[in-house]
Design an enzyme around this catalytic site. Sequence first.
Site, PDB file in Angstrom:
ATOM      1  NE  ARG A  85     102.987  52.202  32.021  1.00  7.62           N
ATOM      2  CZ  ARG A  85     103.402  51.283  32.880  1.00  7.62           C
ATOM      3  NH1 ARG A  85     104.455  51.509  33.637  1.00  7.62           N
ATOM      4  NH2 ARG A  85     102.782  50.113  32.978  1.00  7.62           N
TER       5      ARG A  85
ATOM      6  CB  CYS B   5     113.892  43.387  34.504  1.00 10.14           C
ATOM      7  SG  CYS B   5     113.609  42.970  36.214  1.00 10.14           S
TER       8      CYS B   5
END
Length: 310
Positions: A14, A240
Amino acid sequence: MSPPSVRIYEVAPRDGLQNEAAVVPTAEKGELIARLAASGLGDIEVTSFVRPRWIPQLADAAELVGMLPRVHPARFWGLVPNRVGLERALESGIGGIATFLSSSETHNKKNVNRTIRESLAEIEEVLGVAKEEGLRTRGYISTVFGCPYEGGVAPEASLQIATRLLAAGADDIVLGDTTGMGTPLQVERVIAILVDGGIPLDHLAVHFHDTRGTALANALTAWRVGVGTFDASVAGLGGCPYAPGAAGNLATEDLVYMFEQMGVHTGVDIDALADAGEYAAGLLGRELPGRYHQYHRGARRRAVSRAVTR
Ligand code: MG
């Protein structure tokens, strides 16, 4: 005080895949999850029940969960943004759900376009229904160790949210270092404030990002003060979003290697896990940032070249 064994909560399918532009076929996600589970991981977050248009990569949530074995030693989890998402999760038959909000007002607003108060009201409802339906539940709190917009975030803000989430039925409170700003002494301080404020250590989990290289040190610190549940992503999958190319999630192999070498039981077989990391790298067709993962790939390449030159 430091737990003799720890629970690793795997997030690659996920959290790791969510930012990948190229959509991975559902069957290959299923294969990755099967390999992760086979390595001994007991908790795997496999998808998100957000509106399919928001994250095309995870639009196959129901189909994917339908592929997973109903009875399995590993518990499978899905992220749930709201009541509608919870309904989809319940229909899918998944065993656990995770809710999320930020302890920074600005980050919460930018992320879900709501105030913290609005988010909490809906999450409390979601957690209540999920518990009634017999699901396991966790509540992520993002930006606990710093916010990319506001800078420092008061630990008391996280304590207030954690208290409400626990009361509403969250089994675990997950402290998220969303953009990897945290440092070890800060981790120690924040956890002490939460525990002093009434949050039991055995309901706390941590989700660190390695954006600035502090994730493993932060995890070690959390373990030393008594935390026993750690989020991680195989091979460090999951960049990120605020810094393209930067490291994101703490790599599961790095965490498992550190704990096992210290005699702390994870239940995970590092070789099987490293093979699952290889499979993930193959799926995406590029290098992934996990340190143990890179060491493992290098060792394999050296073994192959020795075999060829012999
Ligand atoms: Mg993450």
